[in-house]
Design a protein around this motif. Structure first.
Motif, PDB file in Angstrom:
ATOM      1  N   LEU A 160     -12.918  -4.586  -2.802  1.00  0.00           N
ATOM      2  CA  LEU A 160     -12.606  -3.458  -1.926  1.00  0.00           C
ATOM      3  C   LEU A 160     -11.823  -2.421  -2.706  1.00  0.00           C
ATOM      4  N   SER A 162     -10.091   1.239  -1.996  1.00  0.00           N
ATOM      5  CA  SER A 162      -9.734   2.101  -0.871  1.00  0.00           C
ATOM      6  C   SER A 162      -8.818   3.226  -1.320  1.00  0.00           C
ATOM      7  N   GLN A 163      -9.106   4.430  -0.846  1.00  0.00           N
ATOM      8  CA  GLN A 163      -8.220   5.562  -1.085  1.00  0.00           C
ATOM      9  C   GLN A 163      -7.131   5.651  -0.029  1.00  0.00           C
ATOM     10  N   SER A 164      -7.069   4.653   0.839  1.00  0.00           N
ATOM     11  CA  SER A 164      -6.022   4.580   1.856  1.00  0.00           C
ATOM     12  C   SER A 164      -5.340   3.225   1.778  1.00  0.00           C
ATOM     13  N   VAL A 167      -5.924   1.305   5.119  1.00  0.00           N
ATOM     14  CA  VAL A 167      -7.234   0.661   5.208  1.00  0.00           C
ATOM     15  C   VAL A 167      -7.281  -0.571   4.305  1.00  0.00           C
ATOM     16  N   PHE A 168      -6.678  -0.475   3.135  1.00  0.00           N
ATOM     17  CA  PHE A 168      -6.510  -1.625   2.235  1.00  0.00           C
ATOM     18  C   PHE A 168      -5.895  -2.791   3.005  1.00  0.00           C
ATOM     19  N   ALA A 185      -5.866  -0.328  -3.860  1.00  0.00           N
ATOM     20  CA  ALA A 185      -5.508   0.884  -3.113  1.00  0.00           C
ATOM     21  C   ALA A 185      -5.169   1.944  -4.151  1.00  0.00           C
ATOM     22  N   VAL A 212     -16.093   0.252  -0.079  1.00  0.00           N
ATOM     23  CA  VAL A 212     -15.417   1.460  -0.551  1.00  0.00           C
ATOM     24  C   VAL A 212     -14.999   2.297   0.653  1.00  0.00           C
ATOM     25  N   TYR A 213     -13.699   2.588   0.737  1.00  0.00           N
ATOM     26  CA  TYR A 213     -13.208   3.540   1.734  1.00  0.00           C
ATOM     27  C   TYR A 213     -12.793   4.794   0.974  1.00  0.00           C
TER      28      TYR A 213
END
Length: 687
Positions: A160, A162-164, A167-168, A185, A212-213
């Motif tokens: 995973l 994540s750019q947040s 959300v991570f 993250a 992926v976020y």
């Protein structure tokens, strides 16, 4: 600048700057997370105020360690970041993690953020952050993060990125079914980007699916490289991209510091490379679960059992909303299935086998086994609202266990209502290799994506070499906008079918060319600066003779100016628009949609990359709401789809070639009638 991320994400030594014995502090939890995780590498807490932290020897400085370390994690306030980063670089640290947001009062120019980026780029070292939450590499039992979290020591095959940080935490900490090998993250990602982490994750042998976020893309070329690599390794990417709305894009920019990008462009890239796009956390989690459980996806479709008529109706309705069809089972399967049912219950897919409830677990199990044996069954589900210590849930688990003993095909339990009293039974299902999917539509969307990934065929066709005359190149270089006649000239030269038109600048010129016109004709203004001719009375259709043509020309030229175009009146059954737009992130894009007055009214379009394949064009054309118009709808001529696809493919190549000069192209309408395809109007806006 591409960096080796091994020192950052798979280090052999870790320095923890700002380590603390104060319980509940970031510096304390960071050390305890690593200490309790079982990491086999070297760990160096750094703080001159302590001799030991959490039972580990504490060092006053990086220099006192006596050797460089692979990664230093900075758990310090923003005002101390610059000095600590410079000290780490001077000490030979190979990579950095910065948790602080690097926002300080009375900041100078260059800002602290800019200084940090420059220092790391100049030293050529990876930076996770700033404003990062950290990462977990469960393959080596290392968690570099300032917050305590569950599931220590649990290894998995989901990566995973994540750019947040939220959300991570949401995806990483709330469902024990999701088991990760790597979680990152990224923070702002201005040195080491989302794309860099994606490539690292895809290269890990333990990665079976990548989530992926994303809010923005800082390195588009590197992002495409990641998608290419995933395609080669056949690793599914499940992405959730936010910032589609104007407000969401503005928030994305303020949060990550990057542009959200045109959503049409993102979707075109996702479609081209087979990226699964999730619209919610439930859908994303469900999709990750399916891919993490099952690498092989058999041919066929979905079979389903519901525990009641009401829930079967829900499965039927939501499948139509989602766009997934249930598998058509053979006559033999349906006969065998009917024999299992109690009196009054009908064999079907989806199936409601609940009759009297007597021996329902056996009926459910035998029914699902029978359905899964069918050659057209790829995945089977039982839909029931899972609850611990509930007899109906217990029976459904027994049915799935029986089915698992008789097939290796994918199975799942679908609970329509998320609820929380299902931890024990979820674990039991996982132990027999069956994931629990949550929410009817999110689960069905996940299954649809699961099956579509199996069928996805990547196509990246070679773009044909084209060339223009020097005269046409000069037109593109010297003008901001090419009006219809010049635009059509350029397109005609590049092999696009256009209506043969005549440019007129005076009544005398009209008279000179009167013998060239084949009636009926259309008269259109060609005055500069008029982009939408019909809006200003700049189009007259179906002119039957010269006398009428001259009358209309005199009127139009007096109102809008002398330049006009006379072209044959082309009859057609369907009209489309072909266009080019230039995205700030991904460059030129091709737009195909409903044409004429329907372009803005219906907003029915597909967006393609210029290097798209014929197969992708065919597939995406079928998603248009107006696709039926191509098939001879209500007595119209059926469009020659082979020729239409060839024309769109040719336009994709034209867009690729003209992108050096043009930023927008608008061919509207393109007239379709049987085998005939003709551009009736065009506009090229130059860079």
């Amino acid at each position: 600048m591409n960096m080796d991320l091994k020192s950052l994400l798979a280090p052999k030594s870790v320095a923890l700057i700002g380590a603390s014995n104060k319980e509940g502090s970031l510096g304390h939890d960071m050390v305890r997370m690593i200490n309790n995780g079982g990491f086999k590498g070297e760990v160096y807490p750094i703080n001159p105020r302590y001799e030991s932290v959490c039972g580990l020897k504490c060092y006053p400085s990086l220099e006192s360690i006596g050797k460089p370390v692979d990664v230093a994690a900075l758990c310090v306030a923003a005002k101390r970041v610059e000095g600590q980063v410079q000290n780490a670089i001077d000490s030979g640290v190979k990579s950095l993690v910065v948790f602080a947001n690097c926002v300080v009062e009375n900041d100078t120019t260059p800002s602290l953020e800019d200084k940090l980026i420059k220092m790391c780029n100049d030293a050529n070292i990876p930076l996770l952050g700033h404003n990062a939450m950290g990462y977990y590499n469960n393959d080596i039992d290392l968690r570099v993060c300032g917050f305590e979290a569950p599931d220590e020591g649990v290894k998995g095959n989901i990566s995973l990125i994540s750019q947040s940080g939220s959300v991570f935490s949401t995806l990483g900490h709330n469902d024990p079914q999701l088991k990760f090998n790597l979680m990152v993250a990224t923070g702002t990602g201005q040195v080491t980007s989302l794309s860099d982490y994606m490539i690292y994750a895809i290269e890990q042998e333990t990665t079976k699916v990548l989530g992926v976020y994303m809010e923005s893309i800082r390195k588009p070329e590197r992002f495409i490289e990641a998608l290419e690599l995933a395609k080669e390794k056949r690793i599914p990417i499940v992405a959730m991209k936010v910032g589609k709305s104007e407000l969401g894009a503005e928030f994305a920019k303020s949060h990550s510091g990057g542009l959200a990008g045109d959503d049409d462009a993102i979707q075109a890239v996702f479609d081209h490379y087979g990226v699964v796009r999730a619209e919610s956390f439930d859908e994303m989690a469900n999709t990750l679960l399916l891919f993490s459980h099952y690498e092989e996806i058999p041919k066929g479709g979905l079979v389903a059992i519901a525990d009641s008529g009401g829930e079967r109706n829900l499965l039927a309705d939501d499948a139509e909303v989602v766009g997934i069809e249930y598998a058509k089972l053979s006559d033999k399967t349906m006969e065998e299935l009917q024999e299992i049912q109690e009196f009054g219950q009908e064999a079907s897919n989806p199936l409601d086998p609940w009759g009297t409830g007597i021996d329902f677990d056996k009926i459910f199990g035998d029914s699902l086994v029978t359905m899964m044996k069918d050659d057209n069954a790829a995945i089977g589900i039982i839909s029931q609202d899972l609850r611990d210590d509930y007899f109906l849930s217990e029976g459904c688990i027994e049915a799935l266990s029986h089915t698992r003993e008789n097939t290796s095909k994918p199975l799942a339990f679908l609970t329509n209502y998320s609820g929380s009293r299902r931890g024990m039974y979820t674990q039991r299902l996982n132990e027999i290799g069956v994931p629990v999917l949550v929410g009817t539509q999110p689960a069905l969307k996940a299954i649809k994506s699961f099956l579509e990934f199996r069928d996805f065929q990547y196509g990246n066709s070679q773009v044909k070499e084209l060339d223009l005359s020097e005269e046409s190149k000069k037109l593109l270089e010297e003008n901001e906008v090419l009006q219809e006649s010049d635009s059509m000239k350029v397109l005609d030269e590049l092999g696009f079918p256009v209506a043969k038109a005549h440019l007129i600048n005076s009544v005398d010129e009209l008279k000179e060319k009167k013998e060239l016109f084949e009636y009926p004709v259309v008269l259109k203004t060609a005055a500069e600066g008029i982009l939408h001719k019909a809006d200003v009375g700049g189009v007259v259709l179906n002119i039957e003779n010269y006398e009428s043509l001259e009358k209309y020309y005199v009127d139009m030229s007096s109102r809008l100016g002398n330049p006009s175009v006379v072209a044959p009146m082309v009859s057609f059954d369907v009209e489309i628009i072909l266009g080019m737009k230039t995205d700030a992130t991904f460059g030129p894009l091709v737009v195909v949609g409903a044409g004429g007055i329907y372009t803005e009214l219906l907003n029915d379009k597909i967006v393609l990359l210029p290097n798209t394949s014929r197969e992708e064009i065919v597939s995406k054309l079928k998603t248009l709401k107006t696709y039926k118009l191509f098939t001879g709808y209500r007595g119209t001529k059926e469009v020659n789809m082979g020729r239409l696809v060839d024309t769109i493919k040719n336009f994709c190549e034209i867009v690729s070639y003209l992108s050096s000069w043009a930023k927008e192209i608008d061919i509207n309408p393109v007239a379709l009638s049987g085998d005939k395809i003709t551009a009736l109007d065009a506009l090229i806006i130059c860079k």
